[in-house]
Design a protein around this motif. Sequence first.
Motif, PDB file in Angstrom:
ATOM      1  N   GLY A   2       0.801  -1.221   0.000  1.00 19.01           N
ATOM      2  CA  GLY A   2       0.000   0.000   0.000  1.00 19.01           C
ATOM      3  C   GLY A   2       0.835   1.272   0.000  1.00 19.01           C
ATOM      4  O   GLY A   2       0.618   2.157  -0.829  1.00 19.01           O
ATOM      5  N   THR A   3       1.806   1.329   0.898  1.00 19.81           N
ATOM      6  CA  THR A   3       2.566   2.578   1.008  1.00 19.81           C
ATOM      7  C   THR A   3       3.455   2.814  -0.199  1.00 19.81           C
ATOM      8  O   THR A   3       3.960   3.904  -0.387  1.00 19.81           O
ATOM      9  N   THR A   5       2.377   2.132  -3.401  1.00 14.65           N
ATOM     10  CA  THR A   5       1.574   2.425  -4.590  1.00 14.65           C
ATOM     11  C   THR A   5       0.552   3.535  -4.353  1.00 14.65           C
ATOM     12  O   THR A   5       0.017   4.085  -5.297  1.00 14.65           O
ATOM     13  N   GLN A   6       0.287   3.837  -3.100  1.00 17.98           N
ATOM     14  CA  GLN A   6      -0.726   4.856  -2.787  1.00 17.98           C
ATOM     15  C   GLN A   6      -0.053   6.152  -2.338  1.00 17.98           C
ATOM     16  O   GLN A   6       0.950   6.099  -1.641  1.00 17.98           O
ATOM     17  N   GLN A   9      -2.239   9.261   2.764  1.00 17.74           N
ATOM     18  CA  GLN A   9      -3.679   9.339   3.024  1.00 17.74           C
ATOM     19  C   GLN A   9      -4.151  10.796   2.980  1.00 17.74           C
ATOM     20  O   GLN A   9      -3.502  11.680   3.551  1.00 17.74           O
ATOM     21  N   SER A  12      -3.850  13.193  -3.207  1.00 16.54           N
ATOM     22  CA  SER A  12      -4.226  12.514  -4.452  1.00 16.54           C
ATOM     23  C   SER A  12      -3.287  12.844  -5.593  1.00 16.54           C
ATOM     24  O   SER A  12      -2.742  13.946  -5.656  1.00 16.54           O
ATOM     25  N   ASP A  13      -3.150  11.874  -6.514  1.00 18.54           N
ATOM     26  CA  ASP A  13      -2.517  12.150  -7.799  1.00 18.54           C
ATOM     27  C   ASP A  13      -3.605  12.752  -8.696  1.00 18.54           C
ATOM     28  O   ASP A  13      -4.726  12.261  -8.703  1.00 18.54           O
TER      29      ASP A  13
END
Length: 422
Positions: A2-3, A5-6, A9, A12-13
């Motif tokens: 997760g960390t 690819t995202q 929190q 946003s891209d």
Amino acid sequence: MGTQTQPVQGMSDVTGGEARLWQWMEGKARETMRRYGFVELRTPILEYESVFRRTVGETTDVVQKEMYAFERGGRRYCMRPEGTAGVMRHAAGLGAQETAGARWFYWGPMFRCERPQAGRKRQFHQCGVECLEEPSPAVDAEILALQVDLLAAWGVGDVEVKLNTRGAKGDHARVAEGLRAALAPRLGDLCDDCRRRIGENVLRVLDCKEEGCRKVVESLPPVTEWMGDESRAYLDAVAGHLERMGVAYRREPLLVRGLDYYEHTIWEITGTGTGQQNAVAGGGRYRMELGGRELCGVGFAIGIERVAGLLEERGLAAAHAGEEAPDVWLVGLGDAAAADNLRLMRELRAAGASCRMAPGGSMKSQMRAANKSGARWALIRGDDELAAGTAALKDMASGEQTPVDCVAADIAARVAAPRENA
Ligand code: HAM
């Protein structure tokens, strides 16, 4: 996983249709700012933390809970949570001559470590202005009108403007005392946070979202009750100017803003319709001390994500989010033509046309790629055309094919579509 690819929190891209919508919005903003005489100021994202502590206010949520602040080499820094303090930090470093009458606008990311939810991000974007002209109700009304005009230029003109006053600096202590006295008999109905806020920063009670606190707040008199005549007259004058300009607004006698630097005029703008609880924009007149200078101005900031959300909700976003197809797709048959297409493509681009090509393959697969791209034209060359300095220009819609001389400037002039922001 997760960390890796995202994004972080609450951040946003932004790409594709969303990025195109933002570009369109920014273009409209720049055009509107130009007509109002504002010039761009780009301040750094990172500032010394003290810039915000003293101006936004030690007891505000933004400073107490939401700043991304850290220490490096013995100094404290902070990712800007808002734009006004940085602009005033810039102004404080200039001479009085340079700041008198300054009109700046900005567009960029802000950072607040809030609990992420719909419409609330940890990195969000603001379009804002700050105007340092001599304080007057007329300037305040002009700046509010600019904000409404900008929202209208984006197609969200039907918003609700809530107007109030924070009162002159000299009234602030009296307002706080008055509120404390009015809230004292109702302490039992307030949440724990608000009981603490009464001593610390009683105004914060007015924007508490808890149901019990809301009920208590609704029963309070307007804050102008504890202000002097000057503050009330100032607000009436702003209202008068708005009416003469035909800018619709509603008085909101208990409106307060979450930042401490305000005095006199304050406002907030929300979208009309369902589910639009969040403010799309806010602003007001302020006074702050930075670098030994006292600065006052009036300004606002609009939340870009929130306006984009409104456009989406109203079905207005798609018209500005469409993918842009290339003007022309180059098709090369044979190795020599395919290799020369790279050179030709560069010349066509220099001449103003947008173009693409497939890395190789059969005529059929290249034409399939041209079709898929949505290009209006295909420019087809085989070895014979290459030797003769010609090409076939195919209109992808009609299928009609015309022989042309392979001169980049001539082809570009024929195929390049006019662009809104060219
Ligand atoms: P603000 O009300 O804190 O004012 O923020 C302005 C706008 O930024 C809000 O109305 C909202 O649209 C957007 N915004 C704020 N926080 C978030 C968030 N976490 N996520 C998404 N959008 C958000 C100011 O910042 C003042 N500096 C405005 C100003 C300029 N006053 C005078 N000059």
